[in-house]
Design an enzyme around this catalytic site. Structure first.
Site, PDB file in Angstrom:
ATOM      1  N   CYS A 254       0.842  -1.207   0.000  1.00 26.64           N
ATOM      2  CA  CYS A 254       0.000   0.000   0.000  1.00 26.64           C
ATOM      3  C   CYS A 254       0.877   1.257   0.000  1.00 26.64           C
ATOM      4  O   CYS A 254       1.538   1.548  -0.979  1.00 26.64           O
ATOM      5  CB  CYS A 254      -0.971  -0.056   1.186  1.00 26.64           C
ATOM      6  SG  CYS A 254      -2.352   1.103   1.026  1.00 26.64           S
TER       7      CYS A 254
ATOM      8  N   HIS B  71      -3.536  -5.595   1.065  1.00 20.93           N
ATOM      9  CA  HIS B  71      -2.862  -5.823   2.346  1.00 20.93           C
ATOM     10  C   HIS B  71      -2.874  -7.307   2.713  1.00 20.93           C
ATOM     11  O   HIS B  71      -3.815  -7.761   3.378  1.00 20.93           O
ATOM     12  CB  HIS B  71      -3.602  -5.064   3.453  1.00 20.93           C
ATOM     13  CG  HIS B  71      -3.411  -3.583   3.419  1.00 20.93           C
ATOM     14  ND1 HIS B  71      -2.413  -2.945   4.099  1.00 20.93           N
ATOM     15  CD2 HIS B  71      -4.119  -2.616   2.788  1.00 20.93           C
ATOM     16  CE1 HIS B  71      -2.495  -1.634   3.900  1.00 20.93           C
ATOM     17  NE2 HIS B  71      -3.522  -1.408   3.100  1.00 20.93           N
TER      18      HIS B  71
ATOM     19  N   GLU C 293      -1.306  -8.743   5.013  1.00 20.30           N
ATOM     20  CA  GLU C 293      -1.268  -8.922   6.479  1.00 20.30           C
ATOM     21  C   GLU C 293      -2.665  -8.875   7.088  1.00 20.30           C
ATOM     22  O   GLU C 293      -2.860  -9.306   8.223  1.00 20.30           O
ATOM     23  CB  GLU C 293      -0.349  -7.864   7.112  1.00 20.30           C
ATOM     24  CG  GLU C 293      -0.931  -6.461   7.275  1.00 20.30           C
ATOM     25  CD  GLU C 293      -0.918  -5.614   5.996  1.00 20.30           C
ATOM     26  OE1 GLU C 293      -0.663  -6.159   4.903  1.00 20.30           O
ATOM     27  OE2 GLU C 293      -1.184  -4.387   6.101  1.00 20.30           O
TER      28      GLU C 293
END
Lengths: 734, 231
Positions: B86, B203, B205
């Site tokens: 990002c 993302h 994560e």
């Protein structure tokens, strides 16, 4: 010659009685700076002068309450050495004038209230009210407010996990933007605002002080008229990046042992923070205003003290810790300035260029602030509307009506809004927006906080007492439906002009109902905010006591439920009494006749019994999905569960003794819809607990089918539900 | 495996990445402050998401001049694996470790939602746990994710198999409806020429825990850990 003319007094929003009181306190005429300080401290926004008397009637205590109203935010014990710190606050007036900055700084302000006390914020939610969709300003306001909330929360990196949005013509000239922040702290590391230690340094940190937002608190304490544009300079400008730095720097300093007291500079900026800190600590404060970091040259003491520049904090440090603290703030590239000392004089003394420019005794400034027990009249009540009378001239198909209502402004999907909010950052959002409550895990554990905000203003206007009860009960219900034990609430009381007895009557009634519900449900108020004068040219908003609630789930991976049909073949059960109450329902509203009858009554005994029963069944692991019934009634709730789970259902016939449309769309309170594979066990428990229950269908397929054969596919429902918002915002349809 | 997460003022997904690395690697990554140019020797560098410097000027533009970033660029050129997520992707394009730019979303609004990605290459340490052409689900959350580069660059990225992920439908189809931000050729993530740097807007994560909705992102962290442990 006197410089304080009656005109200047009037411009500061002070009455002549209030000015006489200032003369008595000072024993002389105030100068302009002193007048400014009195005027903001005694504004409705800062002094709660019309509401204080009534707010005392709300229950604020429980064994798990660590700190109730009066500090920056409320604090409750959530076990394992952790505390939850939360509050909701309005930014209504600024958001109407400048929607992006008004909403953004509303979020920034409430975040500071929470991290000032030592908590890392973990979630934001909001309660928004806009005018009717067809009003020419509504689209612009929705767009700006949503972007402002997202702009601030996304940048600082705190997830915005949910909220509520309503449209009603009464908000055409006064939108409501209520923002709530929830944070988590260690119970032994909570920071308060009482100044102490004569000779200790008073430290200013954060952004520099500019000329923005001067008199914001005064503006928020008056009605609007057509000269609104002139008020634009009173709106502050937010900088979420600086707030992120301020958050990290404050938490870093809080991990040490340096802070005696800390307070954010919110409404009335340096004035209210210094006055509150010295008053609470029973000490005085002396400032050298030449040391205040400023953004512009030649700012006067008046401007410095009344500026509402954002992202600033005031702290009292322990002696000898100043340099260590300075290093932390300089690492985060923030201003750090020792601007004064704590004194034993009980006076606020300001010096500028070597001269004393203000000398006010603090205790009377606070204790002798005006308090009004304003005249009020009880709201005349409407008679209860029998379902048969309500339906006398109505002949519509339930399925067709469902399709229309689920696509209406007040029931359609809010995806357009929450996709503009980062609702996942911090990696603990286990229930995303769109359900009864959002749930965020307590980081590193399997425990979770359920968070929700709710209020039904159309009930409050019809019967403030019942509406107040209902707002609290519905929040309690939302938390219960996700499997949480409800713990406490924050309230944001949004009303019209309290100088009108009928408005004050709404306020008094709502407080009365809220207090009853809080007591009956062991659900204390730990923080709150009052926003009055939400009127334009004499027309007030619907009374809107927005309630934000927090609950705890001890075992999220096993004990959290969501309002989505989960598997094929589950029984769908309805708990709670259904009488078919249509007065003030969205159903009648949809058919153009919503403002008749009494609102549905809340039976607090049944509420408690039904909610405790639902929570116990979730705890036993018998429930596969749960949703509370609210706006729009049973059929809407079923459709919402079907949409969320992408699974249809076959519904059984309504009972004989209730008109069909009243069964599907009545808004009787204290009800839950659950699915289970073990209905015999759940029903047996309901019978034992005395909870009314009924099997109303079974999950399966891609269609909702009513017993009379009327049906509607989930994909048709979804299209209607999802399309209204984006189409409205894009094309101007209303 | 030793990893470093670069923390800039305004980073806000640093902790999320830390959690994901800890989970896959079993070790703590170094949280490295941007102002410290002395970056320890590590096997993996992650530039996380957030709003470094408030996205002022342009997303990633100021962080690209942070003291530590010069070192990150040198390491990237020497072959150390670097993952930019990002805002991290934006920073890596700003300092020319990766080609192209990330413009404001075509819809001019912040977009936070799960998206489907088609895995375009599997011969990298980041994507070797996926099947070629597999559709995975990972969230995006950004204002400026609209990937743009000139035609020659885009053709080269395609020709050299440097496109790692593209936005797609649940069936793996690449079309404008599946594109959340208007990115050229639905590009969600790209690789450097020597394939040791991955920049991506989604993302991973945030999809590394079943309680958060899935584990498609965890597969990436597991893959990196495994590859670097062997190397």
């Amino acid at each position: 010659m006197s410089i304080i003319s009656p005109q200047i007094i009037g411009e500061h929003g002070l009455s002549s009685d209030e000015y006489d009181r200032i003369l008595a306190i000072l024993g002389r005429e105030p100068n302009l700076t002193e007048l400014g300080i009195f005027s903001v401290m005694w504004s409705e926004h800062c002094s709660y002068k019309s509401s204080k008397f009534w707010l005392r009637k709300l229950p604020t205590k429980a064994p798990w309450v660590i700190c109730g109203p009066g500090e920056n935010a409320g604090v409750i014990d959530i076990g394992d050495g952790k505390a939850c710190i939360f509050k909701m606050e309005s930014h209504n007036h600024p958001s109407f004038i400048e929607p992006y900055q008004g909403a953004a700084t509303g979020v920034g302000g409430i975040l500071r209230d929470v991290f000032t006390m030592g908590a890392r914020p973990v979630a934001n939610i909001n309660a928004l009210r806009f005018g009717e969709p067809a009003h020419p300003k509504t689209r612009h306001l929705v767009s700006g407010v949503v972007e402002g909330i997202g702009g601030y929360g996304n940048c600082i990196g705190i997830p915005t996990v949910g909220g509520e949005v309503n449209f009603d013509p009464s908000y055409n000239g006064n939108i409501l933007v209520n923002a709530m922040t929830v944070g988590i702290a260690d119970v032994d590391k909570i920071f308060y605002s009482a100044a102490a230690g004569v000779g200790n340094a008073v430290v200013y940190v954060g952004s520099r002080t500019g000329r923005d937002g001067i008199h914001g608190a005064t503006m928020a304490s008056a009605e609007f008229d057509e000269n609104l544009g002139e008020k634009r300079p009173t709106v502050q400008v937010g900088d979420p990046f600086t707030e992120k730095l301020l958050l990290e720097a404050c938490l870093e300093l809080m991990a040490t042992d340096a802070i005696v007291a800390i307070q954010d500079m919110g409404a009335a900026g340096l004035t209210s923070s210094s006055v509150e800190m010295s008053d609470k600590g029973g000490v005085g404060i002396e400032f050298d205003l030449d040391r205040v970091p400023v953004r512009e040259e030649a700012m006067t003491p008046y401007e410095i003290m009344l500026s509402e520049s954002q992202e600033r904090m005031l702290m009292i440090l322990k002696p000898g810790h100043e340099e260590m603290a300075r290093r932390i703030f300089e690492k985060w590239e923030l201003d750090f300035a020792i601007i004064g000392t704590v004194t034993d004089t009980n006076r606020l003394i300001l010096k500028s260029r070597g001269e004393v420019v203000c000398d006010i005794p603090v205790p009377p400034l606070v204790a002798e602030a005006p308090e009004y027990e304003r005249a009020w009249t009880r709201t005349p009540l409407s008679p209860v509307l029998a379902a048969s009378d309500a339906l006398a001239e109505i002949d519509v198909s339930p399925a067709r009506t469902l399709l229309e209502m689920i696509a209406s402004p007040n029931l359609c999907s809010r995806r357009w809004i929450w996709e503009q909010y980062d609702h996942m950052v911090m990696g603990d959002t286990v229930q995303r927006p769109g359900g009864d409550s959002a749930v965020v895990r307590i980081h590193g554990t399997d425990r979770g906080l359920a968070i929700t905000a709710d209020c039904t203003p159309r009930y409050c206007v019809a019967d403030p007492v019942e509406g107040g009860r209902q707002a609290v009960a519905e929040v309690w219900r939302n938390l219960t439906a996700s499997g949480a034990t409800p713990l406490a609430i924050t309230d944001n009381m949004n009303f019209g002009n309290p100088e009108r007895p009928e408005i004050m009557g709404q306020f008094v009634g709502c407080i009365e109902g809220m207090a009853e519900a809080c007591k009956a449900l062991d659900f204390p108020v730990v923080s709150g905010n009052v926003s009055l004068y939400n009127e334009t040219n004499g027309t007030g908003i619907l009374p809107t006591p927005a309630i934000g609630g927090v609950g705890l789930i001890n075992n999220v991976s096993e004990k959290m439920v969501v309002p989505a049909f989960r598997s094929v073949g589950d029984d769908i059960l309805l708990f709670g009494e259904t009488g078919g109450h249509l007065g003030r329902s969205l159903f009648l509203h949809h058919l153009g006749n919503g403002n008749i009858g009494a609102p549905p009554p809340v039976n607090l005994h049944a509420e408690r019994r039904n909610g405790d029963f639902i929570r116990a069944q979730i705890d036993r692991g018998l429930i596969t999905a749960c949703h509370d019934l609210s706006d729009g009634g049973l059929l809407i709730a079923i459709a919402e569960m079907a949409l969320a789970g992408n699974l249809g259902a076959e519904l059984t016939s309504p009972p004989q003794d209730i008109p069909e449309l009243a069964w599907w769309f009545g808004e009787d309170q204290g009800r839950y819809l659950v699915t289970t594979k073990l209905s015999d066990e759940v029903i047996a428990a309901a019978e034992t607990a005395g909870v009314p229950n009924r099997i109303i269908g079974r999950t399966g397929g891609a269609v909702l089918t009513l017993a009379d054969g009327d049906s509607i596919s989930i994909s048709t429902l979804r299209e209607a539900h999802e399309n209204w918002f984006p189409e409205y915002m894009a094309t101007g349809k209303s | 495996m030793k990893a470093a997460v670069i923390v800039s003022p305004g980073s806000n997904c640093d902790r999320d990445v830390q959690v994901a690395i800890r989970q896959s690697a079993g070790t703590e990554p170094i949280m490295h402050w941007h102002g410290d140019p002395e970056l320890p020797n590590v096997d993996l560098i992650v530039v996380p998401g957030g709003f470094s410097y408030g996205d002022y000027l342009r997303a990633g533009a100021m962080a690209a001049h942070s003291p530590v970033i010069r070192e990150v660029v040198t390491r990237a050129e020497s072959g150390v694996p670097v993952l930019g997520i990002c805002n991290g992707f934006q920073i890596l394009t700003e300092c020319d470790v990766l080609p192209g730019v990330l413009m404001p979303n075509a819809g001019l609004k912040f977009v936070c939602r799960d998206v489907n990605l088609r895995v375009e290459v599997t011969d990298t340490i980041f994507t070797c746990n996926y099947r070629s052409g597999q559709t995975i689900r990972i969230p995006v959350a950004h204002n400026e994710g609209n990937y743009f580069a000139d035609k020659a660059t885009l053709d080269r990225l395609e020709g050299e198999n440097q496109i790692a992920f593209r936005y797609c439908t649940t069936d793996g189809e690449i079309n404008p409806h599946a594109n959340p931000n208007g990115a050229a050729r639905n590009i969600a993530g790209i690789l450097s020429k020597n394939r040791n740097v991955l920049g991506m807007m989604p993302h991973p994560e945030r999809m590394a825990d079943p309680a958060l909705g899935g584990t498609d992102g965890r597969l990436m962290f597991d893959a990196v850990v495994k590859a670097l442990a062997i190397a």
